[in-house]
Scaffold this motif. Structure first.
Motif, PDB file in Angstrom:
ATOM      1  N   GLU A  17      56.135  23.118  46.659  1.00  0.00           N
ATOM      2  CA  GLU A  17      56.817  21.831  46.613  1.00  0.00           C
ATOM      3  C   GLU A  17      56.618  21.020  47.890  1.00  0.00           C
ATOM      4  OE1 GLU A  17      60.636  22.592  43.839  1.00  0.00           O
ATOM      5  OE2 GLU A  17      60.647  23.659  45.762  1.00  0.00           O
ATOM      6  N   VAL A  18      56.045  21.632  48.899  1.00  0.00           N
ATOM      7  CA  VAL A  18      55.878  20.968  50.190  1.00  0.00           C
ATOM      8  C   VAL A  18      54.721  19.973  50.131  1.00  0.00           C
ATOM      9  CG1 VAL A  18      55.245  21.328  52.619  1.00  0.00           C
ATOM     10  CG2 VAL A  18      56.841  22.893  51.475  1.00  0.00           C
ATOM     11  N   ILE A  19      54.946  18.792  50.679  1.00  0.00           N
ATOM     12  CA  ILE A  19      53.901  17.796  50.866  1.00  0.00           C
ATOM     13  C   ILE A  19      53.421  17.940  52.307  1.00  0.00           C
ATOM     14  CG2 ILE A  19      53.366  15.336  50.963  1.00  0.00           C
ATOM     15  CD1 ILE A  19      55.618  14.926  48.873  1.00  0.00           C
ATOM     16  N   GLN A  20      52.148  18.163  52.476  1.00  0.00           N
ATOM     17  CA  GLN A  20      51.567  18.384  53.804  1.00  0.00           C
ATOM     18  C   GLN A  20      50.953  17.082  54.317  1.00  0.00           C
ATOM     19  OE1 GLN A  20      51.397  21.414  55.611  1.00  0.00           O
ATOM     20  NE2 GLN A  20      50.566  20.171  57.268  1.00  0.00           N
ATOM     21  N   LEU A  21      51.490  16.556  55.420  1.00  0.00           N
ATOM     22  CA  LEU A  21      50.917  15.386  56.086  1.00  0.00           C
ATOM     23  C   LEU A  21      50.299  15.880  57.387  1.00  0.00           C
ATOM     24  CD1 LEU A  21      53.160  14.087  54.151  1.00  0.00           C
ATOM     25  CD2 LEU A  21      53.156  12.216  55.775  1.00  0.00           C
ATOM     26  N   ASN A  22      49.024  16.123  57.382  1.00  0.00           N
ATOM     27  CA  ASN A  22      48.368  16.743  58.532  1.00  0.00           C
ATOM     28  C   ASN A  22      48.479  15.921  59.806  1.00  0.00           C
ATOM     29  OD1 ASN A  22      47.606  19.075  57.181  1.00  0.00           O
ATOM     30  ND2 ASN A  22      45.748  18.117  56.381  1.00  0.00           N
ATOM     31  N   GLU A  23      48.626  14.612  59.691  1.00  0.00           N
ATOM     32  CA  GLU A  23      48.757  13.753  60.869  1.00  0.00           C
ATOM     33  C   GLU A  23      50.201  13.328  61.115  1.00  0.00           C
ATOM     34  OE1 GLU A  23      45.952  10.562  60.357  1.00  0.00           O
ATOM     35  OE2 GLU A  23      44.358  11.966  59.837  1.00  0.00           O
ATOM     36  N   GLY A  24      51.122  13.807  60.312  1.00  0.00           N
ATOM     37  CA  GLY A  24      52.518  13.414  60.458  1.00  0.00           C
ATOM     38  C   GLY A  24      52.712  11.949  60.096  1.00  0.00           C
ATOM     39  N   LEU A  25      53.863  11.419  60.456  1.00  0.00           N
ATOM     40  CA  LEU A  25      54.159  10.006  60.264  1.00  0.00           C
ATOM     41  C   LEU A  25      54.123   9.315  61.618  1.00  0.00           C
ATOM     42  CD1 LEU A  25      57.206  10.347  57.832  1.00  0.00           C
ATOM     43  CD2 LEU A  25      54.890   9.594  57.239  1.00  0.00           C
ATOM     44  N   VAL A 114      52.954   5.889  52.516  1.00  0.00           N
ATOM     45  CA  VAL A 114      52.535   7.297  52.493  1.00  0.00           C
ATOM     46  C   VAL A 114      51.877   7.539  51.134  1.00  0.00           C
ATOM     47  CG1 VAL A 114      53.294   9.700  52.573  1.00  0.00           C
ATOM     48  CG2 VAL A 114      54.437   7.965  53.999  1.00  0.00           C
ATOM     49  N   VAL A 115      50.626   7.932  51.178  1.00  0.00           N
ATOM     50  CA  VAL A 115      49.862   8.207  49.967  1.00  0.00           C
ATOM     51  C   VAL A 115      49.820   9.715  49.788  1.00  0.00           C
ATOM     52  CG1 VAL A 115      47.611   7.986  48.838  1.00  0.00           C
ATOM     53  CG2 VAL A 115      48.474   6.137  50.298  1.00  0.00           C
ATOM     54  N   VAL A 116      50.145  10.179  48.580  1.00  0.00           N
ATOM     55  CA  VAL A 116      50.190  11.613  48.309  1.00  0.00           C
ATOM     56  C   VAL A 116      49.261  11.927  47.140  1.00  0.00           C
ATOM     57  CG1 VAL A 116      51.645  13.556  47.605  1.00  0.00           C
ATOM     58  CG2 VAL A 116      52.561  11.801  49.148  1.00  0.00           C
ATOM     59  N   ASN A 117      48.426  12.929  47.329  1.00  0.00           N
ATOM     60  CA  ASN A 117      47.643  13.492  46.238  1.00  0.00           C
ATOM     61  C   ASN A 117      48.548  14.544  45.593  1.00  0.00           C
ATOM     62  OD1 ASN A 117      45.992  14.988  44.558  1.00  0.00           O
ATOM     63  ND2 ASN A 117      44.232  14.948  45.966  1.00  0.00           N
ATOM     64  N   VAL A 118      49.099  14.222  44.430  1.00  0.00           N
ATOM     65  CA  VAL A 118      50.064  15.125  43.798  1.00  0.00           C
ATOM     66  C   VAL A 118      49.402  16.400  43.270  1.00  0.00           C
ATOM     67  CG1 VAL A 118      51.724  13.324  43.240  1.00  0.00           C
ATOM     68  CG2 VAL A 118      49.925  13.900  41.591  1.00  0.00           C
ATOM     69  N   ALA A 119      48.080  16.390  43.147  1.00  0.00           N
ATOM     70  CA  ALA A 119      47.377  17.581  42.649  1.00  0.00           C
ATOM     71  C   ALA A 119      47.334  18.685  43.702  1.00  0.00           C
ATOM     72  CB  ALA A 119      45.965  17.215  42.206  1.00  0.00           C
ATOM     73  N   GLY A 123      49.272  14.601  51.873  1.00  0.00           N
ATOM     74  CA  GLY A 123      49.691  13.226  52.039  1.00  0.00           C
ATOM     75  C   GLY A 123      49.223  12.661  53.352  1.00  0.00           C
ATOM     76  N   LYS A 124      49.233  11.329  53.421  1.00  0.00           N
ATOM     77  CA  LYS A 124      48.810  10.660  54.644  1.00  0.00           C
ATOM     78  C   LYS A 124      49.438   9.282  54.683  1.00  0.00           C
ATOM     79  CE  LYS A 124      44.732   9.440  57.282  1.00  0.00           C
ATOM     80  NZ  LYS A 124      43.274   9.528  57.376  1.00  0.00           N
ATOM     81  N   GLN A 125      49.906   8.896  55.867  1.00  0.00           N
ATOM     82  CA  GLN A 125      50.385   7.531  56.052  1.00  0.00           C
ATOM     83  C   GLN A 125      49.177   6.676  56.398  1.00  0.00           C
ATOM     84  OE1 GLN A 125      53.336   6.852  59.156  1.00  0.00           O
ATOM     85  NE2 GLN A 125      54.206   5.173  57.953  1.00  0.00           N
ATOM     86  N   ILE A 126      48.932   5.662  55.595  1.00  0.00           N
ATOM     87  CA  ILE A 126      47.778   4.805  55.834  1.00  0.00           C
ATOM     88  C   ILE A 126      48.254   3.468  56.386  1.00  0.00           C
ATOM     89  CG2 ILE A 126      46.451   5.945  54.009  1.00  0.00           C
ATOM     90  CD1 ILE A 126      46.902   3.412  52.284  1.00  0.00           C
ATOM     91  N   LEU A 127      47.343   2.692  56.913  1.00  0.00           N
ATOM     92  CA  LEU A 127      47.670   1.363  57.425  1.00  0.00           C
ATOM     93  C   LEU A 127      47.121   0.308  56.470  1.00  0.00           C
ATOM     94  CD1 LEU A 127      46.952   1.890  61.219  1.00  0.00           C
ATOM     95  CD2 LEU A 127      49.143   1.963  60.019  1.00  0.00           C
ATOM     96  N   VAL A 128      47.973  -0.644  56.112  1.00  0.00           N
ATOM     97  CA  VAL A 128      47.598  -1.731  55.212  1.00  0.00           C
ATOM     98  C   VAL A 128      47.995  -3.037  55.897  1.00  0.00           C
ATOM     99  CG1 VAL A 128      47.887  -2.730  52.918  1.00  0.00           C
ATOM    100  CG2 VAL A 128      48.042  -0.240  53.223  1.00  0.00           C
ATOM    101  N   LYS A 129      47.018  -3.707  56.495  1.00  0.00           N
ATOM    102  CA  LYS A 129      47.299  -4.913  57.282  1.00  0.00           C
ATOM    103  C   LYS A 129      47.781  -6.093  56.444  1.00  0.00           C
ATOM    104  CE  LYS A 129      44.057  -3.725  60.910  1.00  0.00           C
ATOM    105  NZ  LYS A 129      42.791  -4.045  61.578  1.00  0.00           N
ATOM    106  N   ALA A 130      47.534  -6.059  55.152  1.00  0.00           N
ATOM    107  CA  ALA A 130      47.899  -7.185  54.293  1.00  0.00           C
ATOM    108  C   ALA A 130      49.400  -7.302  54.055  1.00  0.00           C
ATOM    109  CB  ALA A 130      47.173  -7.067  52.955  1.00  0.00           C
ATOM    110  N   TYR A 131      50.149  -6.259  54.353  1.00  0.00           N
ATOM    111  CA  TYR A 131      51.579  -6.266  54.051  1.00  0.00           C
ATOM    112  C   TYR A 131      52.428  -6.109  55.303  1.00  0.00           C
ATOM    113  CZ  TYR A 131      50.017  -5.707  49.262  1.00  0.00           C
ATOM    114  OH  TYR A 131      49.403  -5.886  48.063  1.00  0.00           O
ATOM    115  N   SER A 132      53.709  -6.418  55.147  1.00  0.00           N
ATOM    116  CA  SER A 132      54.660  -6.400  56.258  1.00  0.00           C
ATOM    117  C   SER A 132      55.241  -4.995  56.481  1.00  0.00           C
ATOM    118  CB  SER A 132      55.810  -7.369  55.971  1.00  0.00           C
ATOM    119  OG  SER A 132      56.837  -7.212  56.929  1.00  0.00           O
TER     120      SER A 132
END
Length: 170
Positions: A17-25, A114-119, A123-132
């Motif tokens: 059940e754990v979501i692994q974010l290798n780079e953290g938030l 935070v984008v998660v591959n549920v398979a 997970g990874k927090q990505i940067l999206v410059k288009a949004y606030s």
């Protein structure tokens, strides 16, 4: 497995059940393993609870539930980091901030979802410059109405302490 947290007490969960974010938030590099579970039975909000630092938990939403015109582009490097192969394996969450005593001013960070591959639960927090990074969740007109109806001294949202079984996310 279980963790003893300050907010929820004892949380029991399975390793799968754990979501692994290798780079953290951003700002929380030491928290890399998280649990995702509903805020309540009929809520659009979720908790993203750190397994590594049990005192850290975030309220998150699926931003597509609130903003139907969003479009996040996942760069090839980010997709490779998550081993994404199918778009149906993608879940996106954004962190929510609720100013104390002013819930009508809650906002979400659409610039750092935070984008998660549920398979594979990567997970990874990505940067999206288009949004606030401070996108209000409540339209301006409703915020004014809520603020006018707030009792003196403000409203306070506090989660109940509980010992619960984690539902395994979405």
């Amino acid at each position: 497995m279980e963790i003893q947290g300050t907010r929820f007490g004892t949380l029991e969960f399975e390793a799968g059940e754990v979501i692994q974010l290798n780079e953290g938030l951003l700002g929380f590099p030491l928290s890399r393993r998280f649990l995702l579970f509903p805020y309540s039975d009929d809520s659009s909000f979720f908790w993203l609870q750190s397994v590594d630092e049990p005192e850290i938990a975030f309220i998150v939403i699926n931003p597509f539930d609130f903003f139907n015109d969003l479009e996040f582009v996942i760069q090839d490097d980010d997709a490779a980091d998550l081993a994404l192969e199918r778009s149906e394996d993608v879940e996106v969450f954004s962190l929510v901030t609720i100013p104390e005593g002013r819930p009508e001013e809650m906002r979400t960070n659409l610039a750092g979802p935070v984008v998660v591959n549920v398979a594979n639960r990567l997970g990874k927090q990505i940067l999206v410059k288009a949004y606030s990074p401070r996108q209000p969740l409540i339209p301006e007109e409703m915020r004014r109405t809520v603020a006018q109806q707030r009792p003196a001294g403000g409203a306070r949202i506090t989660p109940e302490k509980r010992s619960t079984r984690v539902a395994g996310g979405r």
